[in-house]
Design a protein around this motif. Structure first.
Motif: not given
Lengths: 267, 261
Positions: A77, A85, A109, B155-162
């Motif tokens: 990502p 979502f 971030r 996946n929410t965590g992943r899309t924020f780069g975690l």
């Protein structure tokens, strides 16, 4: 070279854990999306449009082909991209307040100091009109408000690209209209690149500059239609414009050609 | 208050408790039951207050609580940590699952003799027993909790780069916390059980030993006083647990009552 490109993207899913049968969800999808544009992807359910979006977000990998952002292939990502979502009730963390949810992306971030973080959070919460609900938990909010939290959380990270997977499909029609206009306002304010997946043809035409049409099994691109309607768009004026109605008809014919033919025969 | 209204209110349960104790008292006072092993409730209460006043009961209680707290805390730490890892990393799950499934069904008291061989009859053996027995319910509940976390949240965590560890700590742990608390609640009862059993088998202090010694020297009222102390302890521990759970899981109480509406 476009900002966001897919080159011959295909995806196979294995149907059983032990291997064996495979289903082809996507086949040879090549798209070029210019920076700062709002593009809608429409298609019947099962056409792989959500799968395509997840591959573009780096959340799942493509079986064939590749996705490039600004010329670089996506393998994980990318931090310029945030995925929004459809299932906001799950995506918004129920154990965090509105403020904490919006801060979530920011906290992870950059090495922001606390004051900058607080200022930025407050700004984006205000932007989606939730300032009065900062300390509420998600279950205390309506569906539309929860999706606004998700949008604020995504924008707080100041991404270049928003990938939205049927984000407004589970709210009522009036709330949806409000969210659509909010998205258009934010898209222009922040010069975002937005890829918006929906099964709602009206929504696709109303929002976007360009509609990509997909067909099912396997998911393929079967149409790419520009939407030359002027911005700012208006829920009444735009939807009554002749071009709008004409585009809507063209798209329906393109998505459901066989069904329409069948209906005509019966008539 | 009419009988119907009484049954509706929360008071009815309390009334039953009082009635049973009164029945107990009367069964002795009226001479219905004449047994050394069945003293009047009032004489047990008297013995209890005397033991409290002398400090003996509190001394034993202190020893029991100390090993219970230590064993329980270690079990929670180990169970949650390993449960998270087993639930999240399939490789770790596949590696540990057979061992867990072999060890878990063994009734805890069965390995007291072995524990004595390794740790002697002191505190280390008892703490080990408590940890071992409390560990599995926490481990398995944590593990199921992790597996039940919705992929959208990950996946929410992943899309924020975690990264994996950030997702584990910031998303999986809180998302699995309702399951973790269930495991901890089961283990709290288990910890009290194991404390008493271990003290009875091999002890030089603690409530378990106190009850056993009172029974052996025919101090029957004192024996019952020990049991009542355990009842009170178990009740208080549960109340404290529920209070903590309510505070930590404030979001969850609201979220679940919302869903059932």
């Amino acid at each position: 070279m476009a900002y966001l490109e897919t080159h011959g993207v295909g995806k196979r899913f294995t149907l059983h854990e032990r291997g064996g049968d495979q289903a082809l969800a996507l086949s040879e999808v090549s798209l070029a999306i210019e920076r700062g544009t709002l593009v809608a992807i429409v298609g019947p359910s099962g056409c792989g449009k959500s799968t395509l979006l997840q591959i573009m977000a780096g959340l799942i990998s493509a079986s064939t082909g590749e996705v490039c952002l600004n010329g670089r292939p996506i393998t994980a990502p990318p931090f310029e991209v945030v995925y929004v979502f459809q299932q906001y009730t799950k995506s918004i963390f129920p154990w965090k307040t509105v403020w904490q949810n919006v801060a979530f992306g920011l906290q992870n971030r950059k090495g922001l100091d606390k004051t900058t973080l607080a200022v930025q959070c407050a700004e984006y919460i205000r932007l989606v009109d939730l300032a009065a609900f900062e300390n509420h938990f998600p279950w205390q909010l309506s569906g539309g408000m929860q999706q606004r939290v998700a949008i604020a959380r995504a924008l707080a990270c100041q991404p270049d690209v928003l990938l939205m997977d049927e984000p407004f499909s589970s709210v009522d029609a009036m709330t949806r209209a409000g969210l659509q206009d909010l998205l258009l306002r934010l898209w222009q304010e922040f010069s975002l690149t937005v890829v918006f997946v929906t099964h709602d043809v009206d929504e696709a035409v109303y929002l976007s500059q360009r509609v990509i049409v997909m067909s099912a099994t396997p998911g393929r691109v079967v149409g790419d239609i520009p939407v030359p309607l002027a911005y700012p768009r208006d829920q009444l004026v735009t939807r009554e414009a002749f071009e709008y109605i004409d585009l809507r008809r063209q798209l329906y014919q393109r998505i459901f050609p066989s069904e329409r033919a069948a209906q005509r025969q019966v008539a | 208050m009419k009988l119907g209204a009484l049954l509706q209110s929360r008071m009815s349960g309390f009334a039953l408790l009082v009635a049973l104790l009164a029945l107990w008292e009367l069964s002795v006072r009226t001479g219905l039951v004449r047994l050394v092993s069945w003293p009047a409730f009032s004489s047990i209460v008297r013995a209890w207050f005397k033991l409290i006043a002398q400090g003996e009961m509190l001394r034993h209680l202190g020893h029991s609580l100390e090993r219970l707290a230590l064993g329980y805390a270690l079990a929670v730490a180990a169970g949650v940590l390993l449960g998270l890892l087993m639930g999240y990393f399939p490789a770790i799950y596949n590696f540990l699952e057979p061992v867990v499934e072999i060890l878990r069904p063994i009734p805890s008291p069965a390995y007291i003799p072995m524990a004595i061989l390794f740790f002697g009859i002191g505190d280390r053996m008892k703490v080990f027993m408590i940890v071992f027995a409390c560990f599995f319910p926490i481990l398995l509940n944590t593990c199921s909790g992790v597996k039940a976390v919705d992929p959208v949240q990950v996946n929410t965590g992943r899309t924020f780069g975690l990264g994996s560890w950030q997702i584990l700590r910031q998303i999986i742990l809180p998302a699995a916390s309702p399951y973790i608390f269930t495991g901890m609640r089961i283990s709290l009862a288990v910890s009290l059980m194991l404390t008493v059993i271990a003290e009875m088998v091999a002890g030089n202090n603690g409530i378990g030993l106190f009850i056993l010694l009172a029974q052996r020297s025919f101090r029957v009222s004192e024996m019952y006083a020990g049991v009542i102390t355990l009842a009170l302890l178990g009740y208080v521990l549960n109340v404290v647990f529920v209070q903590i759970e309510r505070r930590v899981m404030r979001w969850h109480v609201g979220a679940t009552t919302m869903e059932t509406r």
